[in-house]
Write a protein that holds these residues in place. Structure first.
Motif, PDB file in Angstrom:
ATOM      1  N   GLU A   1     -11.484  -4.817  -8.434  1.00  0.00           N
ATOM      2  CA  GLU A   1     -12.418  -4.065  -7.610  1.00  0.00           C
ATOM      3  C   GLU A   1     -12.061  -2.589  -7.648  1.00  0.00           C
ATOM      4  O   GLU A   1     -10.899  -2.228  -7.841  1.00  0.00           O
ATOM      5  CB  GLU A   1     -12.469  -4.606  -6.179  1.00  0.00           C
ATOM      6  CG  GLU A   1     -11.164  -4.650  -5.462  1.00  0.00           C
ATOM      7  CD  GLU A   1     -11.281  -5.247  -4.067  1.00  0.00           C
ATOM      8  OE1 GLU A   1     -12.372  -5.259  -3.485  1.00  0.00           O
ATOM      9  OE2 GLU A   1     -10.249  -5.680  -3.563  1.00  0.00           O
TER      10      GLU A   1
ATOM     11  N   LEU B   1     -13.510   1.381  -6.012  1.00  0.00           N
ATOM     12  CA  LEU B   1     -14.402   2.160  -5.154  1.00  0.00           C
ATOM     13  C   LEU B   1     -14.302   3.616  -5.580  1.00  0.00           C
ATOM     14  O   LEU B   1     -13.226   4.221  -5.490  1.00  0.00           O
ATOM     15  CB  LEU B   1     -14.005   2.010  -3.686  1.00  0.00           C
ATOM     16  CG  LEU B   1     -14.824   2.783  -2.653  1.00  0.00           C
ATOM     17  CD1 LEU B   1     -16.284   2.352  -2.682  1.00  0.00           C
ATOM     18  CD2 LEU B   1     -14.250   2.591  -1.267  1.00  0.00           C
TER      19      LEU B   1
ATOM     20  N   TYR C   1     -19.069   0.707  -4.894  1.00  0.00           N
ATOM     21  CA  TYR C   1     -18.046  -0.337  -4.914  1.00  0.00           C
ATOM     22  C   TYR C   1     -18.394  -1.251  -6.078  1.00  0.00           C
ATOM     23  O   TYR C   1     -19.525  -1.736  -6.193  1.00  0.00           O
ATOM     24  CB  TYR C   1     -18.062  -1.115  -3.595  1.00  0.00           C
ATOM     25  CG  TYR C   1     -17.230  -2.370  -3.602  1.00  0.00           C
ATOM     26  CD1 TYR C   1     -15.841  -2.305  -3.528  1.00  0.00           C
ATOM     27  CD2 TYR C   1     -17.829  -3.621  -3.670  1.00  0.00           C
ATOM     28  CE1 TYR C   1     -15.077  -3.459  -3.536  1.00  0.00           C
ATOM     29  CE2 TYR C   1     -17.068  -4.774  -3.665  1.00  0.00           C
ATOM     30  CZ  TYR C   1     -15.696  -4.693  -3.592  1.00  0.00           C
ATOM     31  OH  TYR C   1     -14.938  -5.843  -3.584  1.00  0.00           O
TER      32      TYR C   1
END
Length: 154
Positions: free
Chosen positions: A47, A49, A54
């Motif tokens: 992941e 951001l 995101y």
């Protein structure tokens, strides 16, 4: 010959440890390993951001995204479920994982859940969510004095 503890006096000698000892050993080995059988059906993710987005990338090789993957959002949680069916053939060997796969991740503050986009290519599911700058959660509270005097500087 040495003295046996009372625990061992009436038990037959065995080269194998008692069952509780085996379970302790397995638990210790699993805690030392970065991969354990308990997480074998958890989807591995990355992941990121940045720049108001995101991005979640999930490893899901060998699935048909149109019918084997489901993405849902509930209470700020992004959940991915997938199913990979085994095709058995006699005389074959497989180390692949089959069955249901699952992963749930919290979305960042300010995530705009209505604008989520998902794509699948080369065994990787990519989910992107626009993120608005979250308002500051810090606030200052005025302190009142006991005499009802709102101005504490006089």
């Amino acid at each position: 010959m040495g003295m046996l503890s009372p625990r061992h006096q009436h038990q037959p000698m065995s080269m194998w440890p008692a069952m509780p000892d085996w379970s302790d050993l397995v638990a210790r080995l699993e805690s030392m390993s970065p991969w354990t059988p308990l997480d074998s059906h958890m989807i591995r993710v990355e992941e990121h951001l940045a720049e108001g987005r995101y991005t979640l990338r999930a490893e899901l090789p060998g699935v048909d995204p149109a019918k084997d993957i489901d993405i849902s959002i509930r209470d700020g949680q992004l959940t991915i479920t997938a199913e990979r069916s085994e095709q058995k053939a006699e005389g074959t060997r497989s180390e692949f994982h089959y069955g249901s796969f699952y992963r749930s991740m919290p979305l960042p503050a300010g995530a705009q859940e209505g604008d989520i986009d998902a794509s699948y290519a080369d065994g990787i599911l990519t989910v992107t969510v626009p993120v608005a700058e979250a308002p500051s959660s810090e606030r200052h509270v005025e302190i009142r004095t006991a005499g009802g005097n709102e101005d504490a500087t006089s």
